[in-house]
Design a protein around this motif. Structure first.
Motif, PDB file in Angstrom:
ATOM      1  N   GLU A   7      40.767  41.039  45.644  1.00 27.38           N
ATOM      2  CA  GLU A   7      41.689  40.457  46.618  1.00 27.38           C
ATOM      3  C   GLU A   7      42.521  39.345  45.974  1.00 27.38           C
ATOM      4  O   GLU A   7      43.723  39.242  46.235  1.00 27.38           O
ATOM      5  N   GLU A   8      41.913  38.547  45.109  1.00 28.15           N
ATOM      6  CA  GLU A   8      42.646  37.477  44.420  1.00 28.15           C
ATOM      7  C   GLU A   8      43.725  38.042  43.501  1.00 28.15           C
ATOM      8  O   GLU A   8      44.836  37.520  43.438  1.00 28.15           O
ATOM      9  N   GLN A   9      43.391  39.111  42.783  1.00 28.68           N
ATOM     10  CA  GLN A   9      44.379  39.740  41.908  1.00 28.68           C
ATOM     11  C   GLN A   9      45.532  40.314  42.721  1.00 28.68           C
ATOM     12  O   GLN A   9      46.698  40.213  42.329  1.00 28.68           O
ATOM     13  N   GLU A  10      45.208  40.893  43.848  1.00 28.24           N
ATOM     14  CA  GLU A  10      46.234  41.447  44.736  1.00 28.24           C
ATOM     15  C   GLU A  10      47.151  40.338  45.247  1.00 28.24           C
ATOM     16  O   GLU A  10      48.376  40.494  45.259  1.00 28.24           O
ATOM     17  N   GLN A  11      46.570  39.198  45.645  1.00 26.22           N
ATOM     18  CA  GLN A  11      47.365  38.073  46.137  1.00 26.22           C
ATOM     19  C   GLN A  11      48.275  37.534  45.035  1.00 26.22           C
ATOM     20  O   GLN A  11      49.443  37.241  45.279  1.00 26.22           O
ATOM     21  N   PHE A  12      47.728  37.412  43.821  1.00 21.34           N
ATOM     22  CA  PHE A  12      48.552  36.934  42.715  1.00 21.34           C
ATOM     23  C   PHE A  12      49.684  37.912  42.436  1.00 21.34           C
ATOM     24  O   PHE A  12      50.825  37.495  42.251  1.00 21.34           O
TER      25      PHE A  12
END
Length: 175
Positions: A7-12
């Motif tokens: 999810e963090e990679q997607e947000q970035f």
């Protein structure tokens, strides 16, 4: 089998996709060279990526990236090889007539004058008038005092006025 994106990679990735072009344009206004602007943009986003997990306030991402960008620029300017290297020539003459050609000519004249300012003055003017930051936000971005921002802005504006004296201004096409 490829790893699933967290999810963090997607947000970035979403933030990078949404803001990359704007950050790159800001970097270009700062340095006047598209290749250098790409390098500065990359440095700013790398810095963001390394600290992505620690960012608590997602609303402050633009300010964080702007700070990274401006500080990367100021750091880069101090390098000896940067002072000697000039990767672009003067802009070509603008073809065409009418309002669009006059605006383009005015922008090129303004950008050429902006490139003649010292890096710190250019950074202050970019933050204050291009990014529309107040004195306190500009000081925080540059890591200096508010008095320094005020004096650098005054000197930068005076120098721009001197350089553009008698030229067509970017705003309104007045002489």
């Amino acid at each position: 089998m490829p790893r699933a994106e967290t999810e963090e990679q997607e947000q970035f990735r979403e933030y990078f996709t949404a803001r990359h072009d704007a950050v790159r344009r800001t970097a270009y206004v700062l340095c006047g060279d598209w290749h250098w602007a790409d390098d500065l943009t990359q440095a700013a986003f790398i810095r963001l990526a390394t600290g992505w997990r620690t960012v608590r306030d997602r609303g402050a991402l633009d300010a964080f990236v702007r700070t990274c960008l401006v500080r990367a620029y100021l750091s880069d300017v101090k390098r000896v090889w940067r002072r000697r290297e000039r990767s672009v020539a003067e802009p070509p003459d603008v073809a065409g007539t009418g309002n669009a050609a006059e605006r383009a000519d005015g922008r090129m004249t303004f950008e050429a004058a902006l490139r003649k300012l010292p890096p710190r003055q250019r950074a202050v003017l970019l933050c204050r008038y291009y990014q529309d930051l107040d004195v306190a936000e500009t000081a925080a971005t540059l890591g200096c005092s508010q008095g320094t921002v005020k004096s650098q802005a005054a000197r930068g504006l005076a120098k721009l006025k001197e350089l553009l004296e008698g030229q067509t201004t970017v705003l309104g096409g007045r002489r």
